[in-house]
Enzyme design. Structure first.
Site, short mmCIF file in Angstrom:
data_model
loop_
_atom_site.label_atom_id
_atom_site.label_comp_id
_atom_site.label_asym_id
_atom_site.label_seq_id
_atom_site.Cartn_x
_atom_site.Cartn_y
_atom_site.Cartn_z
N CYS A 135 19.77 -77.42 -56.81
CA CYS A 135 19.99 -78.67 -55.92
C CYS A 135 20.12 -78.44 -54.09
CB CYS A 135 20.99 -79.41 -56.26
SG CYS A 135 21.37 -81.26 -55.79
N GLY A 136 19.80 -79.10 -53.19
CA GLY A 136 19.98 -79.16 -52.22
C GLY A 136 21.07 -79.22 -52.02
#
Length: 196
Positions: free
Chosen positions: A74-75
């Protein structure tokens, strides 16, 4: 006379034995500290990430708890570093961070327990407790996240949503994913919750 002397000696012995026992009894309650009672929100068991050993969340009763749903791809995954720094800085004062990997958002946690643990512990040096992958939103959400959603009216909308629980088990705040572990709003709320 001999009989009276024996009675007197016996009475004195009883008094000398009784006094230390009474003194011990009066100090005993001060030495025993009651364990913090477990609030309802923590009366749950989850499997530990690395070995699936069952963990009773009541072990965190009396602590300030930051619950975070995590994901490996995930970012926001780099927030592991900030979460670990929070845990290292405030752990001795009573903060515990609890990580709950979830594949609910963007399928960003597809791995098995070994793969997730490898990323957490080896890549990011995570030392705070991590639990087995679970669902954190919707009707199949794990019971802790169901309770957190109910208490705040805010279900996790993405990975790295954070919930802060006070020492008394009351849910204090919900923080969306974009609120980083270093964010002054989050840090301030943690410090407030930890204050004596």
């Amino acid at each position: 006379m001999f009989k009276n002397t024996l009675l007197l000696i016996g009475a004195l012995a009883a008094v000398s034995v009784a006094q230390p026992a009474a003194a011990q009894a009066s100090t005993a309650p001060a030495a025993v500290r009651p364990l913090a009672s477990c609030p309802a929100i923590l009366k749950q068991n989850f499997k530990r990430l690395q070995d699936e050993a069952p963990q009773d969340l009541c072990q965190y009763a009396g602590k300030v708890v930051l619950v975070v749903n995590t994901a490996s791809y995930c970012g926001f995954t780099k927030q592991y570093e900030g979460l670990e720094k929070l845990y290292a800085k405030y752990g001795s004062r009573g903060l515990v961070v609890l990580g709950f990997p979830s594949n609910d958002f963007g399928k960003q946690e597809p791995g098995n327990a070994k793969e997730i643990a490898d990323l957490c512990f080896n890549t990011y040096g995570v030392k705070f407790p991590m639990f087995a992958k679970s669902v954190v939103t919707g009707p199949d959400a794990n019971p802790l996240h169901s309770s957190l959603t109910k208490a705040t009216g805010q279900a996790p909308k993405w990975n790295f949503t954070k919930y802060l629980i006070g020492r008394d088990g009351k849910v204090l705040e919900h923080f969306p994913s974009k609120v980083t572990p270093e964010d002054p709003a989050l840090v301030g709320k943690i410090e407030q919750a930890l204050a004596p």
